[in-house]
Design an enzyme around this catalytic site. Structure first.
Site, PDB file in Angstrom:
ATOM      1  N   GLU A 268     -68.608  32.841  11.473  1.00 47.88           N
ATOM      2  CA  GLU A 268     -67.354  33.477  11.075  1.00 47.88           C
ATOM      3  C   GLU A 268     -67.645  34.746  10.289  1.00 47.88           C
ATOM      4  OE1 GLU A 268     -65.456  30.524   8.628  1.00 47.88           O
ATOM      5  OE2 GLU A 268     -65.488  29.021  10.235  1.00 47.88           O
TER       6      GLU A 268
ATOM      7  N   LYS B  41     -67.620  36.930   7.154  1.00 49.40           N
ATOM      8  CA  LYS B  41     -67.456  36.576   5.746  1.00 49.40           C
ATOM      9  C   LYS B  41     -66.539  37.608   5.113  1.00 49.40           C
ATOM     10  CE  LYS B  41     -69.957  35.062   1.670  1.00 49.40           C
ATOM     11  NZ  LYS B  41     -69.190  35.784   0.664  1.00 49.40           N
TER      12      LYS B  41
ATOM     13  N   ASP C  90     -64.452  39.708   2.551  1.00 50.29           N
ATOM     14  CA  ASP C  90     -64.729  40.076   1.167  1.00 50.29           C
ATOM     15  C   ASP C  90     -63.409  40.141   0.412  1.00 50.29           C
ATOM     16  OD1 ASP C  90     -66.202  40.668  -0.989  1.00 50.29           O
ATOM     17  OD2 ASP C  90     -66.720  42.706  -0.394  1.00 50.29           O
TER      18      ASP C  90
ATOM     19  N   TYR D 239     -60.247  29.395   6.632  1.00 47.53           N
ATOM     20  CA  TYR D 239     -61.538  29.085   7.246  1.00 47.53           C
ATOM     21  C   TYR D 239     -62.006  27.649   7.013  1.00 47.53           C
ATOM     22  CZ  TYR D 239     -62.925  30.487   2.529  1.00 47.53           C
ATOM     23  OH  TYR D 239     -63.016  30.602   1.174  1.00 47.53           O
TER      24      TYR D 239
ATOM     25  N   LYS E 152     -75.855  37.656   4.791  1.00 44.62           N
ATOM     26  CA  LYS E 152     -75.276  38.904   4.309  1.00 44.62           C
ATOM     27  C   LYS E 152     -75.781  40.089   5.120  1.00 44.62           C
ATOM     28  CE  LYS E 152     -73.015  37.559   0.556  1.00 44.62           C
ATOM     29  NZ  LYS E 152     -73.313  38.090  -0.751  1.00 44.62           N
TER      30      LYS E 152
ATOM     31  N   CYS F 192     -86.788  46.461 -32.782  1.00 47.86           N
ATOM     32  CA  CYS F 192     -85.522  46.070 -32.175  1.00 47.86           C
ATOM     33  C   CYS F 192     -84.474  47.147 -32.431  1.00 47.86           C
ATOM     34  CB  CYS F 192     -85.053  44.735 -32.752  1.00 47.86           C
ATOM     35  SG  CYS F 192     -83.408  44.270 -32.176  1.00 47.86           S
TER      36      CYS F 192
ATOM     37  N   CYS G  87     -81.764  45.304 -34.936  1.00 45.98           N
ATOM     38  CA  CYS G  87     -82.050  44.859 -36.305  1.00 45.98           C
ATOM     39  C   CYS G  87     -83.343  45.458 -36.868  1.00 45.98           C
ATOM     40  CB  CYS G  87     -82.111  43.332 -36.354  1.00 45.98           C
ATOM     41  SG  CYS G  87     -83.515  42.656 -35.457  1.00 45.98           S
TER      42      CYS G  87
ATOM     43  N   CYS H  73     -87.273  40.234 -29.414  1.00 43.56           N
ATOM     44  CA  CYS H  73     -86.999  40.424 -30.828  1.00 43.56           C
ATOM     45  C   CYS H  73     -87.114  39.040 -31.466  1.00 43.56           C
ATOM     46  CB  CYS H  73     -85.588  40.968 -31.032  1.00 43.56           C
ATOM     47  SG  CYS H  73     -85.066  40.856 -32.756  1.00 43.56           S
TER      48      CYS H  73
ATOM     49  N   CYS I 118     -80.919  38.213 -35.592  1.00 42.20           N
ATOM     50  CA  CYS I 118     -80.610  39.536 -35.031  1.00 42.20           C
ATOM     51  C   CYS I 118     -79.158  39.546 -34.527  1.00 42.20           C
ATOM     52  CB  CYS I 118     -81.562  39.839 -33.883  1.00 42.20           C
ATOM     53  SG  CYS I 118     -81.137  41.333 -32.971  1.00 42.20           S
TER      54      CYS I 118
HETATM   55  S1  IVH Z   1     -66.782  28.790   3.641  1.00 37.03           S
HETATM   56  C1  IVH Z   1     -68.170  25.209   1.691  1.00 37.03           C
HETATM   57  N1  IVH Z   1     -66.057  30.756   5.218  1.00 37.03           N
HETATM   58  O1  IVH Z   1     -67.374  33.256   0.489  1.00 37.03           O
HETATM   59  C2  IVH Z   1     -67.942  26.504   2.321  1.00 37.03           C
HETATM   60  N2  IVH Z   1     -66.289  31.203   2.884  1.00 37.03           N
HETATM   61  O2  IVH Z   1     -69.779  32.498  -1.124  1.00 37.03           O
HETATM   62  C3  IVH Z   1     -67.453  27.507   1.367  1.00 37.03           C
HETATM   63  N3  IVH Z   1     -65.772  33.480   2.243  1.00 37.03           N
HETATM   64  O3  IVH Z   1     -65.875  31.329  -2.007  1.00 37.03           O
HETATM   65  C4  IVH Z   1     -66.792  28.665   1.893  1.00 37.03           C
HETATM   66  N4  IVH Z   1     -65.260  34.216   4.247  1.00 37.03           N
HETATM   67  O4  IVH Z   1     -64.502  33.147  -0.890  1.00 37.03           O
HETATM   68  C5  IVH Z   1     -66.342  30.386   3.954  1.00 37.03           C
HETATM   69  N5  IVH Z   1     -65.426  32.397   6.706  1.00 37.03           N
HETATM   70  C6  IVH Z   1     -65.683  32.018   5.462  1.00 37.03           C
HETATM   71  C7  IVH Z   1     -65.608  32.919   4.370  1.00 37.03           C
HETATM   72  C8  IVH Z   1     -65.927  32.455   3.094  1.00 37.03           C
HETATM   73  C9  IVH Z   1     -65.363  34.534   2.958  1.00 37.03           C
HETATM   74  C10 IVH Z   1     -66.032  33.496   0.790  1.00 37.03           C
HETATM   75  C11 IVH Z   1     -65.272  32.447   0.037  1.00 37.03           C
HETATM   76  C12 IVH Z   1     -66.281  31.649  -0.726  1.00 37.03           C
HETATM   77  C13 IVH Z   1     -67.440  32.558  -0.719  1.00 37.03           C
HETATM   78  C14 IVH Z   1     -68.706  31.733  -0.780  1.00 37.03           C
END
Ligand code: IVH
Length: 677
Positions: free
Chosen positions: A121, A123, A125, A235, A323, A417, A420, A435, A440
């Protein structure tokens, strides 16, 4: 207009129901599918008819009515919501190799050579949320928060047109309880427009769509949220009662039918190489998408395998975030300063000309320690390449030496430091300069900020400036002093108006009731992070029990090694800390013990494994025990209940016999697990 409470004539209630059903469906066609089946005028006519009936018969109004999306009154603050199942986060990978290792790890864990089906899927943001439906109606919507507890933002989530208020029941009615998880986000075009409007009104722009989404969702006035272009993709699920799925793909399919928006780019992949290829394709397409994504999420499709794999403390074993490559930018180092951390560690930081890296403006980067600065040869005035990967603190990758003019100033660690003035020390063989002054103020300020932090006591409003002020004015000499502060102490200080003073005192007092694990973490004991704090709270249940635990007791906790155990002993034996804890307890702190582990026949029993098992991997065997409320330890003692012996057992077997501890073979262990369900 009828009076409140007037009994509606026969047929009105049914008509209201029918109108709602139609409006929910048309809303779904329009906003989720982007494929309406009636004209806007027809939709408006239905909505007006419903509004008129609800105005005439207010008793017929329900919170999930399509007329109730907007218009709820502003709140004073958000209530906290405990998620029935914790909202976990994801482990990150940054290369194909790490992803293949993940796949190998799963195979070893499950002792199989089969290829897995994965669902991959985008991810998103944005901001993670949970939507709870009872009998098909939205009852609560919350933010992820710390994963265990979030904020109740139901009124705000209801303003999102893509959040279903009532679920579609055709062809399969929704289950009695359904918790759905997803990501709230803002698309790039609406984001730009939102920022332009803000700038035009003289308001600050949001740094990136994610911040805009988070800020918009945490508005006390739902009318503000309603005016923001928020969307959601779902998701996954939390608890579900009254429906059973066998795969993640099937779960998403069902969610789609009940009316939830599911990202159309989600795909099932056979084998890890297909998932790697999906990542590569999506990285190429990434900039053509209308929203920001920071990678892909790879999930094991089979729910049976998911449950066998289980979870580590923060993340499930069956999922991985792959990522995209870190984003980089070049900028100039203006100054290198050193910061004193809460343990006294002195860290050099590069202060840089602000530069945008992957949508976030950064002006500081950590240089870690003296040796790192020397290795990278970073000097004041240098042009540098900086990078930011995910949420981690930006770092300097390298110096662009071609741009040196000769005017750059090399860095040397100060001898004293900066806070302090105590001479700094760097023990032989260590990279960290410290330190050594326990009093401190630099350390004190940092430890108070750690204590108050979001993942610790979560005291809103105690940011850097306020903490510095409280310490510099001598109002706070340790974290316990926070609880003795009164509004009158704050009012004479600059930057405190009556309202903000009252808010801070309320936030501090509100933190008194807190889960034990957060408190343990907040103390800032060396080597005790959030995950370890949670293990300790689960094992010992009370602060007293933890404080009195011997090193041997501590080593019984799976995940606690000699270094952590020694650090904990040192902390709790120190009279200064004993005094601090007593002082905190006097202030009225009420620590909540973690919920009791599941009540099975194995609850509270301690297991030790030795030798090779053939049916389970060691990890699976451990997770089978912990999921049933049992404990796993690495050493046999008189407190061990069972020693499970595989092939070629080690000295633990002999020790078990010596101590008369019950010994099980793999078959007996499997049987015990089966019977404790
Ligand atoms: S699954 C147990 N699916 O990523 C599985 N997360 O780092 C947990 N996120 O808090 C999440 N797209 O905010 C899942 N397709 C996706 C996602 C997703 C974005 C985010 C989500 C989660 C974070 C985890």
């Amino acid at each position: 207009m009828q009076e409140r409470g007037a009994t509606p004539p026969a047929g009105v209630a049914a008509r209201v129901e029918e109108l709602r059903r139609q409006l929910h469906y048309h809303n779904y066609r329009y906003y989720v599918l982007d494929d309406p089946v009636v004209s806007d005028a027809e939709y408006d006519r239905l909505l007006r008819e419903l509004e008129a009936l609800e105005a005439g018969y207010p008793d017929l109004v329900t919170p999930d009515s399509p007329t109730r999306r907007v218009g709820a009154a502003p709140l004073d603050k958000f209530e906290s919501v405990t998620h029935r199942l914790p909202m976990l986060s994801l482990e990150n990978a940054f290369s194909d190799t790490e992803v293949r290792e993940f796949d190998d790890r799963l195979r070893r864990f499950l002792r199989t050579t089969d290829e897995f089906d994965y669902v991959v899927e985008p991810k998103m943001d944005g901001v993670a949320v949970e939507l709870v439906y009872e009998e098909g109606r939205l009852v609560v919507g919350s933010t992820r928060g710390d994963g265990v507890r979030g904020e109740n933002v139901t009124q705000n989530l209801k303003t999102l047109r893509t959040v279903p208020l009532a679920l579609l029941a055709d062809p399969v009615p929704p289950p009695a309880l359904l918790e759905v998880r997803g990501e709230v986000y803002i698309e790039l075009e609406p984001f730009k427009k939102l920022n332009q409007e803000r700038l035009a009104r003289g308001e600050p722009a949001f740094a990136n769509p994610r911040n805009a989404a988070a800020g918009s969702l945490r508005q006390l006035d739902p009318a503000v949220t309603a005016a923001r272009p928020l969307k959601i993709y779902c998701y996954g699920v939390g608890e579900v009662a009254g429906a059973a799925f066998t795969s993640h793909e099937q779960t998403l399919e069902a969610l789609k039918q009940w009316g939830f928006p599911i990202n159309p780019l989600i795909q099932r992949c056979r084998g890890i190489e297909a998932a790697v290829a999906y990542h590569r394709d999506l990285e190429r397409q990434r900039h053509g998408l209308p929203y920001e994504i920071d990678g892909v999420v790879i999930k094991v499709d089979s729910l049976d395998l998911q449950s066998r794999l289980g979870a580590k403390s923060r993340s499930p074993r069956w999922a991985l975030a792959y990522k995209f490559a870190a984003t980089q930018a070049t900028t100039q180092v203006l100054k290198i300063e050193v910061n004193v951390g809460r343990t006294g560690a002195v860290t050099p930081m590069a202060l840089m000309a602000p530069v945008e890296v992957g949508g976030v403006v950064v002006s500081r980067a950590t240089l870690h320690n003296e040796d790192e600065v020397a290795r990278k040869d970073v000097r004041e005035g240098d042009w540098v390449l900086v990078q930011r990967a995910g949420d981690v603190i930006p770092e300097v990758v390298k110096v662009i030496t071609e741009r040196r003019t000769g005017a750059e100033k090399p860095f040397s660690m100060p001898g004293r430091c900066p806070v302090c003035d105590t001479p700094l020390v760097r023990p032989a063989g260590e990279a960290v300069t410290r330190c050594p002054n326990r009093h401190c103020l630099g350390q004190l300020k940092r430890s108070i900020r750690h204590f108050a932090g979001k993942t610790a006591m979560d005291i809103d409003g105690l940011g850097e400036k306020i903490v510095n002020l409280l310490v510099d004015k001598g109002l706070v000499q340790n974290v316990a002093d926070l609880y003795r502060l009164r509004e009158d102490d704050l009012l004479p200080l600059e930057r405190f108006a009556e309202k903000s003073a009252a808010n801070i005192i309320r936030a501090i007092q509100g933190s008194k009731r807190t889960p034990l694990d957060r408190f343990i973490f907040a103390l800032g004991i060396r080597y005790v992070g959030e995950a370890t704090a949670r293990l300790l709270a689960q094992h010992f249940h009370t602060l007293e029990a933890l404080a009195q635990a011997t090193e041997e007791d501590l080593l019984q906790v799976e995940g606690v090694g000699p270094q952590v155990a020694a650090s904990l002993r040192e902390y709790f034996q120190n009279p200064r800390h004993q005094e601090l804890l007593a002082y905190l307890m006097q202030a009225g702190l009420a620590l909540e013990s973690p919920p009791p582990p599941p009540q099975t026949a194995l609850a509270g029993k301690t297991f030790v494994f030795t030798g090779a098992l053939s049916r389970f991997s060691r990890e699976e065997a451990k997770s089978l025990v912990t999921a049933r409320g049992g404990k796993v330890s690495s050493s046999v003692s008189a407190k061990t209940d069972f020693v499970v012996v595989g092939a070629d057992p080690g000295s633990k077997f002999a020790r078990a016999r010596e101590l008369g501890v019950t010994v099980l073979d793999e078959e007996q262990f499997a049987e015990m697990i089966r019977r404790s369900g």
